[in-house]
Design an enzyme around this catalytic site. Structure first.
Site, PDB file in Angstrom:
ATOM      1  N   HIS A 219       0.817  -1.202   0.000  1.00  0.00           N
ATOM      2  CA  HIS A 219       0.000   0.000   0.000  1.00  0.00           C
ATOM      3  C   HIS A 219       0.852   1.254   0.000  1.00  0.00           C
ATOM      4  O   HIS A 219       0.494   2.266  -0.584  1.00  0.00           O
ATOM      5  CB  HIS A 219      -0.955  -0.016   1.200  1.00  0.00           C
ATOM      6  CG  HIS A 219      -2.278  -0.609   0.833  1.00  0.00           C
ATOM      7  ND1 HIS A 219      -3.125  -1.170   1.744  1.00  0.00           N
ATOM      8  CD2 HIS A 219      -2.892  -0.717  -0.352  1.00  0.00           C
ATOM      9  CE1 HIS A 219      -4.209  -1.604   1.127  1.00  0.00           C
ATOM     10  NE2 HIS A 219      -4.089  -1.342  -0.146  1.00  0.00           N
ATOM     11  N   ARG A 326      -9.946  -7.257 -11.681  1.00  0.00           N
ATOM     12  CA  ARG A 326      -9.705  -8.556 -11.015  1.00  0.00           C
ATOM     13  C   ARG A 326     -10.597  -8.645  -9.785  1.00  0.00           C
ATOM     14  O   ARG A 326     -10.276  -8.085  -8.742  1.00  0.00           O
ATOM     15  CB  ARG A 326      -8.239  -8.658 -10.601  1.00  0.00           C
ATOM     16  CG  ARG A 326      -7.255  -8.731 -11.764  1.00  0.00           C
ATOM     17  CD  ARG A 326      -5.828  -8.827 -11.248  1.00  0.00           C
ATOM     18  NE  ARG A 326      -4.907  -9.366 -12.228  1.00  0.00           N
ATOM     19  CZ  ARG A 326      -4.007  -8.644 -12.900  1.00  0.00           C
ATOM     20  NH1 ARG A 326      -3.917  -7.343 -12.698  1.00  0.00           N
ATOM     21  NH2 ARG A 326      -3.196  -9.218 -13.772  1.00  0.00           N
ATOM     22  N   ARG A 362     -13.734  -9.433 -14.596  1.00  0.00           N
ATOM     23  CA  ARG A 362     -13.367 -10.839 -14.715  1.00  0.00           C
ATOM     24  C   ARG A 362     -13.980 -11.586 -13.542  1.00  0.00           C
ATOM     25  O   ARG A 362     -13.816 -11.166 -12.395  1.00  0.00           O
ATOM     26  CB  ARG A 362     -11.847 -10.981 -14.690  1.00  0.00           C
ATOM     27  CG  ARG A 362     -11.429 -12.443 -14.687  1.00  0.00           C
ATOM     28  CD  ARG A 362      -9.943 -12.604 -14.781  1.00  0.00           C
ATOM     29  NE  ARG A 362      -9.286 -12.276 -13.528  1.00  0.00           N
ATOM     30  CZ  ARG A 362      -7.969 -12.289 -13.366  1.00  0.00           C
ATOM     31  NH1 ARG A 362      -7.192 -12.550 -14.401  1.00  0.00           N
ATOM     32  NH2 ARG A 362      -7.431 -12.012 -12.216  1.00  0.00           N
ATOM     33  N   GLU A 462      -5.619 -17.607 -22.042  1.00  0.00           N
ATOM     34  CA  GLU A 462      -4.387 -17.650 -21.253  1.00  0.00           C
ATOM     35  C   GLU A 462      -3.872 -19.075 -21.096  1.00  0.00           C
ATOM     36  O   GLU A 462      -2.970 -19.339 -20.323  1.00  0.00           O
ATOM     37  CB  GLU A 462      -4.574 -16.952 -19.898  1.00  0.00           C
ATOM     38  CG  GLU A 462      -5.857 -17.278 -19.174  1.00  0.00           C
ATOM     39  CD  GLU A 462      -6.057 -16.432 -17.914  1.00  0.00           C
ATOM     40  OE1 GLU A 462      -5.148 -15.708 -17.486  1.00  0.00           O
ATOM     41  OE2 GLU A 462      -7.159 -16.524 -17.339  1.00  0.00           O
ATOM     42  N   ASN A 485       0.358 -13.301 -18.979  1.00  0.00           N
ATOM     43  CA  ASN A 485       1.049 -13.752 -17.753  1.00  0.00           C
ATOM     44  C   ASN A 485       0.911 -15.263 -17.615  1.00  0.00           C
ATOM     45  O   ASN A 485       1.882 -15.971 -17.369  1.00  0.00           O
ATOM     46  CB  ASN A 485       0.465 -13.072 -16.512  1.00  0.00           C
ATOM     47  CG  ASN A 485       0.508 -11.558 -16.604  1.00  0.00           C
ATOM     48  OD1 ASN A 485       1.244 -11.025 -17.410  1.00  0.00           O
ATOM     49  ND2 ASN A 485      -0.282 -10.880 -15.800  1.00  0.00           N
ATOM     50  N   ASP A 486      -0.308 -15.746 -17.767  1.00  0.00           N
ATOM     51  CA  ASP A 486      -0.516 -17.187 -17.668  1.00  0.00           C
ATOM     52  C   ASP A 486      -0.168 -17.907 -18.969  1.00  0.00           C
ATOM     53  O   ASP A 486       0.342 -19.018 -18.943  1.00  0.00           O
ATOM     54  CB  ASP A 486      -1.969 -17.491 -17.274  1.00  0.00           C
ATOM     55  CG  ASP A 486      -2.156 -17.406 -15.769  1.00  0.00           C
ATOM     56  OD1 ASP A 486      -1.303 -17.940 -15.045  1.00  0.00           O
ATOM     57  OD2 ASP A 486      -3.142 -16.793 -15.310  1.00  0.00           O
ATOM     58  N   ARG A 496       5.285 -18.725 -12.926  1.00  0.00           N
ATOM     59  CA  ARG A 496       5.470 -17.278 -12.973  1.00  0.00           C
ATOM     60  C   ARG A 496       5.883 -16.702 -11.628  1.00  0.00           C
ATOM     61  O   ARG A 496       6.254 -15.535 -11.538  1.00  0.00           O
ATOM     62  CB  ARG A 496       4.206 -16.581 -13.518  1.00  0.00           C
ATOM     63  CG  ARG A 496       2.975 -16.808 -12.693  1.00  0.00           C
ATOM     64  CD  ARG A 496       1.709 -16.352 -13.415  1.00  0.00           C
ATOM     65  NE  ARG A 496       1.256 -15.033 -12.994  1.00  0.00           N
ATOM     66  CZ  ARG A 496       0.056 -14.532 -13.268  1.00  0.00           C
ATOM     67  NH1 ARG A 496      -0.808 -15.225 -13.988  1.00  0.00           N
ATOM     68  NH2 ARG A 496      -0.286 -13.343 -12.850  1.00  0.00           N
ATOM     69  N   CYS A 533      -4.156  -8.249 -22.001  1.00  0.00           N
ATOM     70  CA  CYS A 533      -4.146  -7.616 -20.677  1.00  0.00           C
ATOM     71  C   CYS A 533      -3.074  -8.174 -19.738  1.00  0.00           C
ATOM     72  O   CYS A 533      -3.102  -7.918 -18.547  1.00  0.00           O
ATOM     73  CB  CYS A 533      -5.523  -7.722 -20.020  1.00  0.00           C
ATOM     74  SG  CYS A 533      -6.042  -9.421 -19.727  1.00  0.00           S
TER      75      CYS A 533
HETATM   76  C1  PEP Z   1      -2.823 -13.005 -17.223  1.00  0.00           C
HETATM   77  O1  PEP Z   1      -2.744 -14.190 -16.897  1.00  0.00           O
HETATM   78  O2  PEP Z   1      -2.155 -12.487 -18.125  1.00  0.00           O
HETATM   79  C2  PEP Z   1      -3.731 -12.099 -16.506  1.00  0.00           C
HETATM   80  C3  PEP Z   1      -3.887 -10.856 -16.895  1.00  0.00           C
HETATM   81  O3  PEP Z   1      -4.366 -12.589 -15.414  1.00  0.00           O
HETATM   82  P1  PEP Z   1      -3.680 -12.691 -13.960  1.00  0.00           P
HETATM   83  O4  PEP Z   1      -2.362 -11.989 -14.043  1.00  0.00           O
HETATM   84  O5  PEP Z   1      -4.623 -12.063 -13.024  1.00  0.00           O
HETATM   85  O6  PEP Z   1      -3.559 -14.177 -13.806  1.00  0.00           O
HETATM   86 MG    MG Z   2      -4.265 -15.089 -15.642  1.00  0.00          MG
END
Ligand code: PEP
Ligand code: MG
Length: 634
Positions: A219, A326, A362, A462, A485-486, A496, A533
């Site tokens: 924070h 999220r 989401r 993803e 990311n996933d 990750r 994203c």
């Molecule tokens: C992703 O997986 O790219 C994503 C945006 O979702 P999160 O990072 O919340 O898993």
């Molecule tokens: Mg994800």
């Protein structure tokens, strides 16, 4: 925290004076110039004199109490909570509007959490221990649980609890809880800072913050970003290196702190700071303009948000909506899931703030890696990323899923809401989720509750399986958003969250580039939008490749938007497509990275240096600045 006298823990109220003011204890061992690394948490360069805040020494009375003392201890605890609440209120009211106020409001809510109070009070009553000891133990238990979480976000919330407990303990002890008064132009150096301390310090004309612990989502980091104070966090050993009044440079672009810099070096840093400010000013001036490339192609830039507190930052940085909300954080820290009404009210309030732009909610992406008390996970789940998470969990916990869907469908009456399903593996699973959406609508009709009929439903792509069958999935949904990311984690088989294999996390791997291209082509053929994203969207190195591959919407953390927008406004589609074609032809990731870096460094050296995305390595930064003088359009 420890039982008994406390001699460690986060920074508190004690300013460690400069040697001239000091009576002699606990001086840092300091001599010449020192350079330390940490995490750049709020970009910029700050140069000033250190104002060191010592870890506080709180006395936690480890005292057993008699039956007839219980009432008195509970009252003392309640009075401590009340004064802490009043103090936070006063600090909050001194702040301008915005996310910093909301963070403090969230802390007040946490402080007022009836579950927390009940845990402390039952410990006092049943275990017969002092109020201080009970507060300390409860805070410790919560911090301990959260510290085991994989996600930094949850670990950070453990620190929030510790900060609150400390304030309550200070109030119960009747110790002086006076405010810091650093001279204007100071750089605050502390083990850690609570959001309330950060807010107070910002008023005092502080030019930089350095903490020994913490990460991007603490924070205090969010607070520093929103107050635009350069901050480097997680700097190991900082308190042993610096003392008050030392000259200090906070390079919150690269995540480096220089203590007692040489005089000639200081001049270079001042130039660097001025350059940064001119660059920031340039990109910020465009914040109200759309991201339209020179040939007229419009790229929609949206924000990723996890806390309502981040919405003002998203709007401030010129986001055209929220591309990823999220919602799992709505489920955190509670024993019963949010009600349909809570989902409804929350989504409606978010839509109101973001109007007229859309918000992509989401549905919950929880799993055993995120410490929610709501669902039971198999303790033997050794591989949570591949286990019961996300949409799989939602389909198992169907009532909770239906409840969220109903809340969202109802809120959609009030604005452009879209529902995004995470971690969809293929068409059968998508059908099951779509059945749930249809059922939620029927339930609302039966209950006679107003809801939108035509809410766009999309999926996150993803998983490699989803990317491979994107052409089929595209026929059944209204939009797709690539979660790199996933997608990278699953395609390249790298956890990750595991630093040991972090070096393999390379978004330009030909497998990833081809999958992104495939999804973008599938979206185009089906006439639906494709956004991206994952963190990749926030990295200035990848902007041309992504747009060149056909992605027309990018969603990222809010502070990255201005830099990405400036790149797009200074580019044209044909040149972006040419680079993407070359990258598609690359045989391996080294080749792809080399060609992208060469082009982007030549065109946008400052953007790569100051970009809000994944930080470049130190060597990359150095070579980016060495190229310098490139054609960075504004
Ligand atoms: C992703 O997986 O790219 C994503 C945006 O979702 P999160 O990072 O919340 O898993
Ligand atoms: Mg994800």
């Amino acid at each position: 925290m420890t039982d008994g006298d406390r001699d460690d823990g986060p920074a508190g109220r004690g300013h460690r004076p400069a040697p001239s003011e000091r009576s002699g204890t606990h001086a840092a061992e300091t001599h010449g110039r020192r350079e330390l690394e940490g995490t750049a948490a709020s970009p910029g360069v700050g140069i000033g004199r250190a104002y060191v805040i010592d870890p506080r020494h709180i006395h936690v009375a480890r005292r057993e109490i008699k039956q007839d003392e219980i009432r008195g201890e509970i009252d003392r605890f309640r009075a401590g909570v009340q004064s802490t609440h009043t103090q936070l209120e006063a600090i909050k009211n001194r702040l301008p509007h915005g996310e910093h106020r909301q963070i403090l409001a969230a802390q007040q809510l946490m402080l007022r959490d009836p579950d927390l109070a009940a845990r402390v009070e039952s410990m006092i009553g049943q275990d017969g221990i002092s109020a201080e000891w009970a507060v300390d133990r409860v805070a410790d238990e919560i911090r301990e649980t959260l510290s085991r979480a994989d996600e930094e976000y949850f670990r950070e919330r453990g620190s929030d609890i510790v900060f609150l407990a400390e304030r309550v303990l200070v109030h119960m002890s009747g110790e002086d809880d006076g405010e810091f008064q650093p001279p204007p132009g100071s750089v605050i150096v502390a083990h850690d800072l609570s959001p309330a301390d950060t807010a107070e310090l910002a008023r005092a004309g502080v030019v930089g913050i350095v903490t020994g612990v913490g990460g991007q989502t603490s924070h205090s980091a969010i607070m520093a970003r929103s107050l635009e104070i350069p901050a480097v966090v997680g700097v190991d050993g900082i308190l042993d290196t610096v003392q008050s009044d030392d000259a200090i440079v906070v390079d919150a672009i690269r995540g480096v702190v220089i203590v007692r810099p040489h005089a000639d070096e200081l001049e270079r840093w001042q130039t660097e700071r001025d350059r940064y400010e001119v660059f920031e000013d340039r990109v910020q001036r465009e914040h109200g303009l759309p991201a339209i490339a020179r040939d007229g192609t419009h790229i929609v830039l949206r924000a990723n948000v996890a806390l309502d507190a981040e919405i003002s930052s998203a709007l401030f940085h010129g986001a055209e909506g929220i591309g990823l909300y999220r919602t799992e954080y709505v489920f955190m820290d509670r024993d019963v899931p949010p009600t349909e009404d809570e989902h409804y009210r929350h989504a409606k309030a978010v839509l109101r703030r973001v109007a007229p732009y859309p918000v992509l909610f989401r549905t919950f992406d929880l799993g055993s890696d995120k410490p929610t008390r709501l669902f039971k996970f198999d303790e033997r789940e050794h591989n949570p990323a591949m286990g019961l998470r996300s949409l799989r969990l939602a389909l198992r916990e169907r009532d909770t899923f239906l409840c969220q869907l109903r809340g969202l469908l109802r809120a959609a009456v009030h604005g452009p809401l879209r529902i995004m399903l995470p971690l969809v593996s293929g068409v059968s699973e998508l059908r099951r989720a779509m059945d749930a959406v249809a059922e939620a609508k029927v339930q609302l009709e039966e209950a006679g509750l107003a809801h939108a009929q035509d809410v766009p439903i999309g999926i996150m792509v993803e998983m490699p399986s989803a990317a491979i069958v994107a052409d089929v999935l595209a026929k059944h949904v209204d939009f797709m958003s690539i979660g790199t990311n996933d997608l990278i984690q699953y395609t390249l088989a790298i956890d990750r969250t595991n630093d040991e294999v972090g070096y393999l996390y390379r978004p330009l791997h030909p497998a990833i580039v081809r999958l992104i291209h495939r999804v973008s082509l599938a979206g185009k053929a089906a006439g639906i939008s494709v956004s991206l994203c994952g963190e990749m969207a926030a990295d200035p190195r990848y902007t041309w490749v992504l747009v060149g591959l056909g992605v027309r919407e990018l969603s990222m953390h809010p502070s990255a938007i201005p830099v990405i927008k400036n790149i797009i406004r200074g580019s044209s589609l044909p040149e972006m497509e040419a680079l993407a074609r070359d990258v598609l032809d690359a045989e391996d990731v080294d080749e792809a990275e080399a060609m992208v870096l060469e082009v982007m460094q030549a065109r946008f050296p400052e953007h790569l240096l100051h970009g809000g995305g994944q930080r470049l390595t130190h060597e990359q930064n150095t070579s980016a600045s060495a190229i310098g003088g490139g054609e960075a359009e504004g």
